[in-house]
Write a protein that holds these residues in place. Sequence first.
Motif, PDB file in Angstrom:
ATOM      1  N   HIS B  29       0.825  -1.210   0.000  1.00  0.00           N
ATOM      2  CA  HIS B  29       0.000   0.000   0.000  1.00  0.00           C
ATOM      3  C   HIS B  29       0.854   1.252   0.000  1.00  0.00           C
ATOM      4  O   HIS B  29       2.052   1.216   0.318  1.00  0.00           O
ATOM      5  N   ASN B  30       0.236   2.383  -0.338  1.00  0.00           N
ATOM      6  CA  ASN B  30       0.986   3.633  -0.357  1.00  0.00           C
ATOM      7  C   ASN B  30       0.376   4.712   0.531  1.00  0.00           C
ATOM      8  O   ASN B  30       0.763   5.879   0.438  1.00  0.00           O
ATOM      9  N   ALA B  31      -0.562   4.353   1.359  1.00  0.00           N
ATOM     10  CA  ALA B  31      -1.107   5.292   2.340  1.00  0.00           C
ATOM     11  C   ALA B  31      -1.170   4.589   3.697  1.00  0.00           C
ATOM     12  O   ALA B  31      -1.506   3.403   3.775  1.00  0.00           O
ATOM     13  N   MET B  32      -0.810   5.326   4.737  1.00  0.00           N
ATOM     14  CA  MET B  32      -0.840   4.751   6.087  1.00  0.00           C
ATOM     15  C   MET B  32      -1.461   5.755   7.053  1.00  0.00           C
ATOM     16  O   MET B  32      -1.413   6.976   6.825  1.00  0.00           O
ATOM     17  N   TYR B  33      -2.033   5.228   8.128  1.00  0.00           N
ATOM     18  CA  TYR B  33      -2.860   6.026   9.024  1.00  0.00           C
ATOM     19  C   TYR B  33      -2.584   5.653  10.479  1.00  0.00           C
ATOM     20  O   TYR B  33      -2.342   4.489  10.785  1.00  0.00           O
ATOM     21  N   TRP B  34      -2.688   6.647  11.359  1.00  0.00           N
ATOM     22  CA  TRP B  34      -2.739   6.395  12.802  1.00  0.00           C
ATOM     23  C   TRP B  34      -4.109   6.810  13.326  1.00  0.00           C
ATOM     24  O   TRP B  34      -4.597   7.902  13.014  1.00  0.00           O
ATOM     25  N   TYR B  35      -4.718   5.923  14.124  1.00  0.00           N
ATOM     26  CA  TYR B  35      -5.981   6.202  14.789  1.00  0.00           C
ATOM     27  C   TYR B  35      -5.788   6.035  16.294  1.00  0.00           C
ATOM     28  O   TYR B  35      -5.007   5.209  16.749  1.00  0.00           O
ATOM     29  N   PHE B  47      -3.397  10.902  12.027  1.00  0.00           N
ATOM     30  CA  PHE B  47      -2.482  11.289  10.947  1.00  0.00           C
ATOM     31  C   PHE B  47      -2.737  10.416   9.722  1.00  0.00           C
ATOM     32  O   PHE B  47      -3.103   9.256   9.839  1.00  0.00           O
ATOM     33  N   VAL B  48      -2.515  11.024   8.554  1.00  0.00           N
ATOM     34  CA  VAL B  48      -2.573  10.301   7.295  1.00  0.00           C
ATOM     35  C   VAL B  48      -1.294  10.587   6.521  1.00  0.00           C
ATOM     36  O   VAL B  48      -0.886  11.746   6.390  1.00  0.00           O
ATOM     37  N   TYR B  49      -0.677   9.535   6.020  1.00  0.00           N
ATOM     38  CA  TYR B  49       0.467   9.675   5.120  1.00  0.00           C
ATOM     39  C   TYR B  49       0.096   9.049   3.793  1.00  0.00           C
ATOM     40  O   TYR B  49      -0.409   7.924   3.742  1.00  0.00           O
ATOM     41  N   SER B  50       0.323   9.797   2.721  1.00  0.00           N
ATOM     42  CA  SER B  50       0.107   9.285   1.380  1.00  0.00           C
ATOM     43  C   SER B  50       1.399   9.488   0.606  1.00  0.00           C
ATOM     44  O   SER B  50       1.880  10.620   0.502  1.00  0.00           O
ATOM     45  N   LEU B  51       1.963   8.404   0.081  1.00  0.00           N
ATOM     46  CA  LEU B  51       3.264   8.444  -0.593  1.00  0.00           C
ATOM     47  C   LEU B  51       4.318   9.108   0.294  1.00  0.00           C
ATOM     48  O   LEU B  51       5.086   9.952  -0.159  1.00  0.00           O
ATOM     49  N   GLU B  52       4.294   8.730   1.565  1.00  0.00           N
ATOM     50  CA  GLU B  52       5.264   9.167   2.565  1.00  0.00           C
ATOM     51  C   GLU B  52       5.183  10.654   2.897  1.00  0.00           C
ATOM     52  O   GLU B  52       6.022  11.170   3.633  1.00  0.00           O
ATOM     53  N   GLU B  53       4.153  11.328   2.389  1.00  0.00           N
ATOM     54  CA  GLU B  53       3.938  12.726   2.745  1.00  0.00           C
ATOM     55  C   GLU B  53       2.780  12.797   3.718  1.00  0.00           C
ATOM     56  O   GLU B  53       1.745  12.162   3.507  1.00  0.00           O
ATOM     57  N   ARG B  54       2.956  13.610   4.763  1.00  0.00           N
ATOM     58  CA  ARG B  54       1.847  13.760   5.704  1.00  0.00           C
ATOM     59  C   ARG B  54       0.783  14.637   5.050  1.00  0.00           C
ATOM     60  O   ARG B  54       1.057  15.793   4.695  1.00  0.00           O
ATOM     61  N   LEU B  88      -6.074   2.679  22.840  1.00  0.00           N
ATOM     62  CA  LEU B  88      -5.592   1.725  21.835  1.00  0.00           C
ATOM     63  C   LEU B  88      -5.223   2.528  20.596  1.00  0.00           C
ATOM     64  O   LEU B  88      -6.043   3.295  20.084  1.00  0.00           O
ATOM     65  N   TYR B  89      -3.994   2.392  20.135  1.00  0.00           N
ATOM     66  CA  TYR B  89      -3.534   3.106  18.953  1.00  0.00           C
ATOM     67  C   TYR B  89      -3.461   2.118  17.802  1.00  0.00           C
ATOM     68  O   TYR B  89      -2.723   1.135  17.845  1.00  0.00           O
ATOM     69  N   LEU B  90      -4.244   2.416  16.784  1.00  0.00           N
ATOM     70  CA  LEU B  90      -4.359   1.531  15.637  1.00  0.00           C
ATOM     71  C   LEU B  90      -3.695   2.138  14.414  1.00  0.00           C
ATOM     72  O   LEU B  90      -3.857   3.327  14.136  1.00  0.00           O
ATOM     73  N   CYS B  91      -2.975   1.305  13.719  1.00  0.00           N
ATOM     74  CA  CYS B  91      -2.366   1.693  12.451  1.00  0.00           C
ATOM     75  C   CYS B  91      -3.160   1.026  11.333  1.00  0.00           C
ATOM     76  O   CYS B  91      -3.681  -0.090  11.508  1.00  0.00           O
ATOM     77  N   ALA B  92      -3.261   1.688  10.207  1.00  0.00           N
ATOM     78  CA  ALA B  92      -3.948   1.106   9.052  1.00  0.00           C
ATOM     79  C   ALA B  92      -3.209   1.493   7.782  1.00  0.00           C
ATOM     80  O   ALA B  92      -2.427   2.453   7.769  1.00  0.00           O
ATOM     81  N   SER B  93      -3.460   0.745   6.734  1.00  0.00           N
ATOM     82  CA  SER B  93      -2.891   1.085   5.431  1.00  0.00           C
ATOM     83  C   SER B  93      -3.933   0.840   4.351  1.00  0.00           C
ATOM     84  O   SER B  93      -4.891   0.079   4.547  1.00  0.00           O
TER      85      SER B  93
END
Lengths: 119, 123
Positions: B29-35, B47-54, B88-93
Motif C-alpha cells: 500500500h501507499n497510504a498509512m494512518y494512525w488512529y 495522521f494520514v500519510y500518502s506516498l510518505e507525505e503527511r 488503543l492506537y491503531l495503524c492502518a494502510s
Amino acid sequence: AQKITQTQPGMFVQEKEAVTLDCTYDTSDPSYGLFWYKQPSSGEMIFLIYQGSYDQQNATEGRYSLNFQKARKSANLVISASQLGDSAMYFCAMREGGVLMEYGNKLVFGAGTILRVKS
Amino acid sequence: ETGVTQTPRHLVMGMTNKKSLKCEQHLGHNAMYWYKQSAKKPLELMFVYSLEERVENNSVPSRFSPECPNSSHLFLHLHTLQPEDSALYLCASSQALFGLAGGTGKWARLQQFFGPGTRLTVL
C-alpha cells in the motif's frame, strides 16, 4: 453534527438467527463510500463489507449484507445465521468524496455497536 | 509476516518517558494512518500519510510525532504524554490513487487494513 450515527450501543442475538445493526450517515457529497468493520476483543479491525454511493445493488459478502437506503441515508448491516464468533464490536464508517492521492483515504467512524451472540 | 503488524502490543509508560510505536505493512500500500481509540469514543483519525507525505494532521497535540520513512513503515513517537492519552492506537494502510476515483468500481473500495493495535497506558 455526527457524520455517522450508530444508535444501538449493544445488541443480543440468538445463535443461528439474523441480526441487523443500524447505521445512519450525514453527508452532502454525492460521492461517498460506506464501510463496516468488526473489532473482536483482540483489537484488530476487520473489514466486512463496502457500499459505494453509486452502487445500484446492495452489497453482499457471504453472511453479511448491507441494507442501503440512500434517500434515508442509512446503511444497516445484516448478519445472517449468527455464530458465536460474531460476538464483537461493529463499526460503520464513511469516506466522503472520491479517493484523492493528495488526501489519502480518510474514514469517519461511528461509535460502534457491541454484538453478543447467545448459544 | 503478512498484513499490518504493530509493535509493541502493550506499552506502559510514565509521563516523562519517550517511546515509539511501530507499524509495518506488507500489502504494497501507499497510504498509512494512525488512529486513536479511547474508551467510549469513536475512532479518531490522527495522521494520514500518502506516498510518505503527511497529508492530514487532525489537530493532534505535538507530544505525538509521526514519522513515515518509507511506504511500508510508520512510527508514532511519544513524549511527555498525559494519562488521558491512554488508549488503543491503531495503524492502518490502504491504496491511494492518482486522481479522483469517484464512488464506483473496484478502485472506489480501497478499504483500510488495520493492525492489531498497541494498548498504551500512561501512568
